[in-house]
Design an enzyme around this catalytic site. Structure first.
Site, PDB file in Angstrom:
ATOM      1  CG  ASP A 203      -4.623  -3.984   5.074  1.00  0.00           C
ATOM      2  OD1 ASP A 203      -4.100  -4.082   6.202  1.00  0.00           O
ATOM      3  OD2 ASP A 203      -5.492  -3.144   4.805  1.00  0.00           O
ATOM      4  CG  HIS A 204       0.839  -4.179   8.177  1.00  0.00           C
ATOM      5  ND1 HIS A 204       0.561  -2.924   7.726  1.00  0.00           N
ATOM      6  CD2 HIS A 204       1.006  -4.064   9.511  1.00  0.00           C
ATOM      7  CE1 HIS A 204       0.559  -2.085   8.746  1.00  0.00           C
ATOM      8  NE2 HIS A 204       0.825  -2.749   9.849  1.00  0.00           N
TER       9      HIS A 204
ATOM     10  CE  LYS B 169      -0.106   8.044  11.510  1.00  0.00           C
ATOM     11  NZ  LYS B 169       0.281   6.640  11.416  1.00  0.00           N
TER      12      LYS B 169
ATOM     13  CG  HIS C 280      -4.236  -0.665   8.051  1.00  0.00           C
ATOM     14  ND1 HIS C 280      -3.771  -1.554   7.124  1.00  0.00           N
ATOM     15  CD2 HIS C 280      -3.231   0.235   8.238  1.00  0.00           C
ATOM     16  CE1 HIS C 280      -2.544  -1.207   6.762  1.00  0.00           C
ATOM     17  NE2 HIS C 280      -2.201  -0.118   7.419  1.00  0.00           N
TER      18      HIS C 280
ATOM     19  CE  LYS D  14      -1.811   1.860   3.956  1.00  0.00           C
ATOM     20  NZ  LYS D  14      -0.917   2.611   4.834  1.00  0.00           N
TER      21      LYS D  14
ATOM     22  CD  GLU E  54      -0.444   4.379  14.003  1.00  0.00           C
ATOM     23  OE1 GLU E  54       0.632   3.839  13.747  1.00  0.00           O
ATOM     24  OE2 GLU E  54      -1.039   5.116  13.208  1.00  0.00           O
TER      25      GLU E  54
ATOM     26  CG  ASP F 134      -1.490   6.195   6.645  1.00  0.00           C
ATOM     27  OD1 ASP F 134      -0.783   5.593   5.813  1.00  0.00           O
ATOM     28  OD2 ASP F 134      -1.213   6.241   7.863  1.00  0.00           O
TER      29      ASP F 134
HETATM   30  C1  BG6 Z   1       0.756   1.844   8.009  1.00  0.00           C
HETATM   31  C2  BG6 Z   1       0.468   3.315   7.992  1.00  0.00           C
HETATM   32  O1  BG6 Z   1       0.096   1.201   6.954  1.00  0.00           O
HETATM   33  O2  BG6 Z   1       0.333   1.289   9.243  1.00  0.00           O
HETATM   34  C3  BG6 Z   1       1.137   4.002   9.163  1.00  0.00           C
HETATM   35  O3  BG6 Z   1       0.922   3.877   6.774  1.00  0.00           O
HETATM   36  C4  BG6 Z   1       0.778   3.322  10.467  1.00  0.00           C
HETATM   37  O4  BG6 Z   1       0.795   5.383   9.215  1.00  0.00           O
HETATM   38  C5  BG6 Z   1       0.985   1.823  10.382  1.00  0.00           C
HETATM   39  O5  BG6 Z   1       1.594   3.879  11.481  1.00  0.00           O
HETATM   40  C6  BG6 Z   1       0.426   1.137  11.614  1.00  0.00           C
HETATM   41  O6  BG6 Z   1       0.794  -0.214  11.624  1.00  0.00           O
HETATM   42  P1  BG6 Z   1       0.952  -1.022  12.982  1.00  0.00           P
HETATM   43  O7  BG6 Z   1       1.180  -2.425  12.556  1.00  0.00           O
HETATM   44  O8  BG6 Z   1       2.107  -0.410  13.723  1.00  0.00           O
HETATM   45  O9  BG6 Z   1      -0.337  -0.832  13.735  1.00  0.00           O
END
Ligand code: BG6
Length: 482
Positions: free
Chosen positions: A175-176, A329, A238, A146, A214, A233
Site C-alpha cells: 500500500d504505497h 478525484k 490508503h 493492489k 486529488e 480504490d
Molecule cells: C492509487 C489509486 O492507489 O493511488 C489511484 O489507484 C490514486 O486512483 C493513487 O490516484 C493516489 O496516489 P498518490 O500517491 O498520488 O496520492
C-alpha cells in the site's frame, strides 16, 4: 542535515509486468534513484519479465526513456551503469515459456525478490511457477500490488492462493501510502515523544479528519476505476491505513507484527457505517473539464469518484471521537492531510467570544510534507489581551535543507524494505481481509440501492452533502486549498 543512505544487500529483483505502466512510472525510475543515492549495490540486478519479446538492449532503452520521463532528474554519467544492471526475459505467466531461462539467470546466493506488477488473476500462476521451477526458495520474497481483491471473498481467495507457495513472512502486500514520509513520521511523532500521546484520546481530541483530495480524474483508466470506485480504490486501503496509524495503540516495539497487530485491532474495532453517515459523489463537467461519465465512458455509471464518511472506533481510547474521512478525484487541489482537532480548553479566562480556540495538529502528506500545530497566543501590541491562533510550522523540506529535502518516493523506500526483509510497512493478509470485511457491507448497500451519487463540479471541494455531514455535528471540514 543530510539524509543517511545505507546500502542494501546484493539482490536479484524480477519485475513481472516490467513493461507496464507502474513499472515505467514508479518502480524502475524509483530503483534508478536508489542507485544514484548509493543504496543499490553495483552487483545487484533487475530482471524485467513480461509477455513481449525484447532483447536486454531494447529493454534498457525503454527504461532509459522511462527514467527521462519520470525520474525527476537524470545523471548522464551514471545512467548507463545503472542500465547495465538490467536484464530481460520474455515469460509466459500461464505456460512454460521463459521459466527455464529465468531459472538460469537468477543467482542463488543473493536476496531474491519477485515483484508481481500484473493483474491479480496472474498472481497464482506466477507463484506456482516460481516454486515449481525452483526459482524461489523459502527465503525469497514476493511483492504484490493492489488491488488486493475487490471484496472479502476474493481477497481470501488470493491469500489462500499465495499461501500455497509462500509463507506470510515472504509476502509483501504494497500500500504505497505506507511508504510516504509523513505517514511514517506520524508513528515517530506519536511514539517517540511524550508530548502528544497523553492527549491522544477521546478525552482531549474532538474529532479527526482524513482527507485525500486529488486533482486528476479517471480519464485513461476509466475501465478499471468504473468497476471499483473510491471506496475500493482509496478508502479500503490508503485511507484505512492512515486511520489505523492515527488511531492505533502503541506497539510494544517497532517490529512488523507488533505494528500490524495494533493496526488490525483498530480495523476490527470499526463500527459499521450507517447509510446516513456516508456521502458518495461523482464529478460533473465544469467549464472545459469533462465529467466522470465522459471520462469513464459509461453514461449510466453510478460509480463514486468521491466519498465522505463518518467512522466510529469502538474502543476505550476513541469512544465519542469520530473520524471523518473523505477522498475524491477532480477536486480543487491535490492535498492529503490528517487533521487532529483537540477539544477547547474547559474554561476560558480570556474574554474572547467567537474565537476558534481549539488546537489543531495538521499532518501534511502531500504536496508539501510536514506538520502544523496551531496554538493560541496573544496578539502582539498594546491593544489589550486579544488572542490569535498561529501555526507552529514544521516543514520537512525546510528542516532538512537542500541536501536532505528530496525525500525518496514511497515506492523507492518500499522496494528497499523488501530487499532488507522488513515487512513493517506492508499489509498482512489478515489486515487486508479485515479491511474488506468492514468495507463490504458499505459497498453492498450502495450497489443494492437505487440512489444516484451526489454531483459536484470538477475543480470544486466535493458535493454539498459532504459539508452537511459535518455541519450537522457542528463541525467543519478543513478547507481544501492549493
Ligand atoms: C492509487 C489509486 O492507489 O493511488 C489511484 O489507484 C490514486 O486512483 C493513487 O490516484 C493516489 O496516489 P498518490 O500517491 O498520488 O496520492
Amino acid at each position: 542535515m543530510v539524509v543517511r543512505t545505507i546500502p542494501v544487500e546484493d539482490f536479484d529483483l524480477v519485475i513481472f509486468g516490467a513493461t507496464g505502466d507502474l513499472a515505467r512510472r514508479k518502480i524502475l525510475p524509483g530503483l534508478y534513484r536508489r542507485y544514484l543515492a548509493g543504496q543499490m549495490p553495483a552487483e545487484a540486478r533487475i530482471i524485467g519479465a513480461a509477455r513481449s519479446e525484447h532483447s536486454d538492449q531494447d529493454f534498457r532503452e525503454e527504461v532509459r526513456a522511462a527514467i527521462y520521463e519520470f525520474a525527476n532528474g537524470v545523471d548522464k554519467d551514471q545512467i548507463d551503469a545503472f542500465l547495465g544492471q538490467l536484464h530481460y526475459v520474455a515469460i509466459d505467466a500461464k505456460g512454460t515459456g521463459g521459466w527455464e531461462q529465468l531459472k538460469k539467470l537468477i543467482r542463488k546466493d543473493v536476496v531474491r525478490a519477485f515483484y508481481f506488477s500484473v493483474a491479480p488473476s496472474l498472481f497464482g500462476d506466477l507463484a506456482k511457477r516460481l516454486s515449481d521451477y525452483g526459482i524461489a526458495d523459502t527465503e525469497s520474497r514476493i511483492v504484490v500490488e493492489k488491488p488486493f481483491g475487490r471484496d472479502l471473498e476474493s481477497a481470501r481467495a488470493l491469500n489462500a492462493t499465495l499461501a500455497q507457495h509462500f509463507e506470510e513472512r515472504q509476502i509483501y502486500r504494497i500500500d504505497h501510502y505506507l511508504g510516504k514520509e509523513t505517514v511514517q513520521n506520524l508513528m515517530a511523532v506519536r511514539f517517540a515523544n511524550i508530548l502528544f500521546e497523553p492527549l491522544w484520546n477521546a478525552q482531549f481530541i474532538d474529532h479527526v479528519q482524513i482527507t485525500v483530495a486529488e486533482t486528476v480524474g479517471v480519464g485513461g483508466r476509466g475501465g478499471y476505476y468504473d468497476n471499483s470506485g473510491a471506496m475500493r480504490d482509496m478508502v479500503q486501503n490508503h485511507l484505512m491505513q492512515l486511520l489505523c496509524l492515527t488511531a492505533m495503540e502503541p506497539p510494544y516495539h517497532f517490529d512488523p507484527d507488533a505494528v500490524r497487530d495494533e493496526k488490525l485491532k483498530v480495523i476490527r474495532a470499526l463500527e459499521p457505517v450507517a447509510e446516513g453517515d456516508i456521502v458518495r459523489g461523482q464529478y460533473q463537467a465544469s467549464g472545459d473539464a469533462p465529467g466522470y461519465l465522459e471520462d469513464a465512458e459509461n453514461p449510466d455509471s453510478r460509480t463514486e469518484s468521491y466519498v465522505a464518511l463518518k467512522v466510529r472506533i469502538s474502543n476505550w481510547r476513541w469512544q465519542g471521537t469520530p473520524f471523518y474521512m473523505r477522498t475524491g478525484k477532480k477536486m480543487r487541489a491535490r492535498t492529503s492531510e490528517i487533521v487532529i482537532t483537540f477539544k477547547e480548553p474547559p474554561h476560558s479566562i480570556f474574554d474572547e467570544s467567537g474565537t476558534q480556540r481549539a488546537n489543531q495538529l495538521v499532518i501534511k502528506l502531500q504536496p508539501d510534507e510536514g506538520m502544523d500545530l496551531t496554538v493560541m497566543i496573544k496578539e502582539p501590541g498594546p491593544g489589550g489581551m486579544r488572542l490569535m491562533q498561529v501555526p507552529l510550522d514544521m516543514s520537512f523540506a525546510d528542516t532538512f535543507g537542500p541536501d536532505g529535502a528530496e525525500m525518496p518516493d514511497a515506492y523507492e523506500r518500499l522496494i528497499m524494505d523488501v530487499i532488507r526483509g522488513n515487512q513493517t510497512l506492508f499489509m498482512r493478509g489478515d489486515e487486508v481481509e479485515a479491511a474488506w470485511a468492514w468495507a463490504d457491507p458499505i459497498i453492498e448497500a450502495w450497489e443494492q440501492s437505487k440512489a444516484q451519487p451526489e454531483p459536484y463540479d470538477a475543480g470544486s471541494s466535493g458535493p454539498e452533502e459532504a459539508l452537511r455531514l459535518m455541519h450537522r455535528d457542528n463541525r467543519r471540514w478543513k478547507e481544501i486549498r492549493a
